[in-house]
Structures are given as structure tokens and as C-alpha cells.
Design a protein around this motif. Structure first.
Motif, PDB file in Angstrom:
ATOM      1  N   HIS A   7       0.855  -1.185   0.000  1.00 50.86           N
ATOM      2  CA  HIS A   7       0.000   0.000   0.000  1.00 50.86           C
ATOM      3  C   HIS A   7       0.895   1.240   0.000  1.00 50.86           C
ATOM      4  O   HIS A   7       1.744   1.402   0.892  1.00 50.86           O
ATOM      5  CB  HIS A   7      -0.906   0.000   1.233  1.00 50.86           C
ATOM      6  CG  HIS A   7      -1.817  -1.188   1.304  1.00 50.86           C
ATOM      7  ND1 HIS A   7      -3.113  -1.166   0.836  1.00 50.86           N
ATOM      8  CD2 HIS A   7      -1.614  -2.443   1.783  1.00 50.86           C
ATOM      9  CE1 HIS A   7      -3.673  -2.348   1.026  1.00 50.86           C
ATOM     10  NE2 HIS A   7      -2.773  -3.143   1.594  1.00 50.86           N
ATOM     11  N   GLY A   9       1.223   5.675  -1.141  1.00 51.18           N
ATOM     12  CA  GLY A   9       0.588   6.897  -1.584  1.00 51.18           C
ATOM     13  C   GLY A   9       0.940   7.172  -3.037  1.00 51.18           C
ATOM     14  O   GLY A   9       1.805   6.512  -3.622  1.00 51.18           O
ATOM     15  N   GLU A  10       0.302   8.181  -3.610  1.00 54.64           N
ATOM     16  CA  GLU A  10       0.507   8.466  -5.026  1.00 54.64           C
ATOM     17  C   GLU A  10       1.949   8.867  -5.323  1.00 54.64           C
ATOM     18  O   GLU A  10       2.529   8.440  -6.330  1.00 54.64           O
ATOM     19  CB  GLU A  10      -0.446   9.582  -5.477  1.00 54.64           C
ATOM     20  CG  GLU A  10      -0.346   9.932  -6.956  1.00 54.64           C
ATOM     21  CD  GLU A  10      -0.610   8.742  -7.874  1.00 54.64           C
ATOM     22  OE1 GLU A  10      -0.111   8.763  -9.015  1.00 54.64           O
ATOM     23  OE2 GLU A  10      -1.307   7.789  -7.451  1.00 54.64           O
ATOM     24  N   ARG A  11       2.535   9.682  -4.468  1.00 55.48           N
ATOM     25  CA  ARG A  11       3.916  10.114  -4.699  1.00 55.48           C
ATOM     26  C   ARG A  11       4.870   8.916  -4.669  1.00 55.48           C
ATOM     27  O   ARG A  11       5.751   8.794  -5.532  1.00 55.48           O
ATOM     28  CB  ARG A  11       4.315  11.134  -3.644  1.00 55.48           C
ATOM     29  CG  ARG A  11       5.722  11.680  -3.817  1.00 55.48           C
ATOM     30  CD  ARG A  11       6.022  12.694  -2.729  1.00 55.48           C
ATOM     31  NE  ARG A  11       7.393  13.159  -2.781  1.00 55.48           N
ATOM     32  CZ  ARG A  11       7.939  13.955  -1.877  1.00 55.48           C
ATOM     33  NH1 ARG A  11       7.192  14.398  -0.852  1.00 55.48           N
ATOM     34  NH2 ARG A  11       9.197  14.335  -1.977  1.00 55.48           N
ATOM     35  N   ARG A  13       4.056   5.793  -5.203  1.00 57.32           N
ATOM     36  CA  ARG A  13       3.745   4.919  -6.339  1.00 57.32           C
ATOM     37  C   ARG A  13       4.465   5.393  -7.604  1.00 57.32           C
ATOM     38  O   ARG A  13       5.042   4.592  -8.345  1.00 57.32           O
ATOM     39  CB  ARG A  13       2.234   4.887  -6.580  1.00 57.32           C
ATOM     40  CG  ARG A  13       1.807   3.859  -7.634  1.00 57.32           C
ATOM     41  CD  ARG A  13       0.385   4.106  -8.089  1.00 57.32           C
ATOM     42  NE  ARG A  13       0.266   5.373  -8.797  1.00 57.32           N
ATOM     43  CZ  ARG A  13       0.650   5.548 -10.065  1.00 57.32           C
ATOM     44  NH1 ARG A  13       1.174   4.545 -10.755  1.00 57.32           N
ATOM     45  NH2 ARG A  13       0.510   6.728 -10.644  1.00 57.32           N
ATOM     46  N   THR A 252      -0.684   7.151  10.570  1.00 56.96           N
ATOM     47  CA  THR A 252      -0.114   7.199   9.217  1.00 56.96           C
ATOM     48  C   THR A 252      -1.232   7.237   8.209  1.00 56.96           C
ATOM     49  O   THR A 252      -2.339   6.768   8.451  1.00 56.96           O
ATOM     50  CB  THR A 252       0.783   5.990   8.961  1.00 56.96           C
ATOM     51  OG1 THR A 252       0.006   4.795   9.143  1.00 56.96           O
ATOM     52  CG2 THR A 252       1.977   5.953   9.887  1.00 56.96           C
ATOM     53  N   ARG A 253      -0.891   7.789   7.061  1.00 58.43           N
ATOM     54  CA  ARG A 253      -1.846   7.866   5.948  1.00 58.43           C
ATOM     55  C   ARG A 253      -1.159   7.388   4.682  1.00 58.43           C
ATOM     56  O   ARG A 253       0.019   7.654   4.482  1.00 58.43           O
ATOM     57  CB  ARG A 253      -2.342   9.296   5.754  1.00 58.43           C
ATOM     58  CG  ARG A 253      -3.225   9.779   6.896  1.00 58.43           C
ATOM     59  CD  ARG A 253      -4.598   9.073   6.899  1.00 58.43           C
ATOM     60  NE  ARG A 253      -5.458   9.620   7.932  1.00 58.43           N
ATOM     61  CZ  ARG A 253      -5.560   9.148   9.150  1.00 58.43           C
ATOM     62  NH1 ARG A 253      -4.821   8.135   9.513  1.00 58.43           N
ATOM     63  NH2 ARG A 253      -6.400   9.675  10.001  1.00 58.43           N
TER      64      ARG A 253
END
Length: 253
Positions: A7, A9-11, A13, A252-253
Motif C-alpha cells: 500500500h 501513496g501516489e507520490r 507509487r 499514518t496515511r
């Protein structure tokens, strides 16, 4: 079914898609509490900390609570591959006999047994792991506040009941009952801002390493809390209070 789910985040990824994931991309490794669930990561831990991550040659912050703290401290030992194998074996085979006339050991008996387990496991390597050339260890604990300042069965039960109820409404309410204490080994400070709850930072030393680890692993009612007393090798952040297992890890996110 996939054995591993990633999993990001976009950055992150986009970074992995264009450059792959390299050891030097990792700066912080958070390790959650969860008791024996942490053992299923043993072989992955051996590969990451024993072979892959050291190739980066940079500082990495290892942050853990409960079994996560035990895993991250193990990662900083001189031979992490062997140490993780020993951790898995020792955790599974640990046994504490109850006192005479009791079906289950008391919290005092479990605390004494677990303290000895930590001493046997980390004792001779404590200085080495605290002074690892690149790994910085951060052990998360919680210090009791208000009704939880005193470690008695009645106060503990009432305090954690109130904590559970208020936490259902707002995470910030946890700060009414517990203060996050972060014990950090020498070197760079933790590069993660912890502003969601009241937080104190404490130097992690040879004198307070075992009490801090015990506090991070001490499940209320099952083990005794660790007094915040200099006599126990702990920093005097209010000698009437006590430390216990953390439920105040960073979000965390």
C-alpha cells in the motif's frame, strides 16, 4: 491470493514506477504492536535488515511499539539474521510457571519472567544496538495521566474503560489518559512530527533500555506497569507516574 500486499501513496507509487524501490529510499521503518502477529514477518525482517537495507549505507530510523519495538531492536543487533531467528524461537517457546496454588501466573510473575527474557536476549548486545552506525532506534511507550497516573487495578480498569469510550469519539481524547513517550537512541532525531497527542522525547541509554522495552511490551493487567522512577534507570518525567504498553503510535496515511 497474493501473499504480500503493498500500500503506497501516489507520490511513492510514481517514484517506484519510475525508479523502483531502492534501499536508499527508506528513511523510516515503523513497526506496529500486535504480539505474535509480528512473528510472521520474521523471514521478511531477516531479508530486509540482514541483506537489503544495509546496502543503502545511510541512516534509517526504526520506530516500534510492543513486538514492533522488540523487532526493531533486534534489527539493530550485530547479526540481525541470526537474532531474528532467535527472537522467533524464544517468543514461541517462552514459558512462565504460575505460583503455587494458581492456575495462571500473576502479573508480577509474568513481569519478572519477561524482564529476564529481555535481559537474556539483548543483554550483551545493548551497547552495540544503541550505537549502531546507521540505525536509530525509537521505542514507543505510554505514560499514564490523570486517573492512570497510579498503577492500581481499580484505576487501571477505570482509566482504560474511559480511554476506550472517549477514543471512540475522538483520537485526541487519548491524550487525556496517556502521554506518548519516545525513547530514542543517540544520533539524528526522529524525522517524523508527532503532534497528534502529548509527546515527550527521552534519550534511550543502556540504563533505561530494558525498562523502556518492558514498558512498550507491558499489556495492562497481564504485566505490571513500569514506574517512571530514576531507581529503575528511567528518566524522571514525573516519578509518580508509570509506563505501559503504547496505544499511542503515530498515525499514518
Amino acid at each position: 491470493m497474493k501473499a504480500l500486499h503493498i500500500h503506497v501513496g501516489e507520490r511513492a507509487r510514481q517514484h517506484i514506477a519510475t525508479q523502483g524501490l531502492r534501499p536508499q529510499d527508506i528513511r523510516v521503518v515503523p513497526a506496529a504492536a500486535g504480539g505474535p502477529k509480528g512473528l510472521m514477518l520474521t523471514h521478511l525482517d531477516q531479508q530486509i535488515f540482514g541483506r537489503w537495507l544495509p546496502m543503502g549505507g545511510h541512516t534509517v530510523h526504526l520506530v516500534g511499539a510492543s513486538i514492533g519495538a522488540w523487532r526493531m531492536a533486534t534489527a539493530a543487533m550485530p547479526d540481525p539474521i541470526r537474532a531474528f531467528a532467535d527472537l522467533s524461537h524464544g517468543y514461541i517457546h517462552q514459558h512462565i510457571e504460575p505460583e503455587a496454588g494458581r492456575q495462571f501466573p500473576s502479573a508480577a510473575r509474568i513481569t519478572a519472567g519477561f524482564t529476564q527474557t529481555l535481559q537474556d536476549f539483548f543483554g550483551r548486545d545493548t551497547a552495540a544496538l544503541l550505537n549502531h552506525p546507521r540505525w536509530r532506534l525509537h521505542v514507543l511507550t505510554s505514560k499514564g495521566r490523570q486517573i492512570l497516573r497510579q498503577n492500581t487495578p481499580a484505576r487501571t480498569a477505570a482509566g482504560f474503560a474511559g480511554l476506550a469510550l472517549t477514543n471512540a469519539l475522538s483520537r485526541k481524547a487519548v491524550g487525556l489518559f496517556l502521554e506518548r513517550n519516545v525513547f530514542s537512541s543517540p544520533g539524528e532525531p526522529l524525522p517524523v512530527p508527532l503532534r497528534d497527542l502529548p509527546t515527550q522525547h527521552v534519550a534511550l541509554t543502556e540504563a533505561n533500555f530494558l525498562p523502556a522495552m518492558l514498558a512498550s511490551c507491558s499489556i495492562p493487567f497481564m504485566l505490571e506497569g513500569v514506574p517512571t522512577s530514576p531507581a529503575r534507570g528511567l528518566a524522571p518525567i514525573g516519578t509518580a507516574a508509570w509506563w505501559t504498553t503504547t496505544c499511542t503510535g503515530p498515525t499514518t496515511r
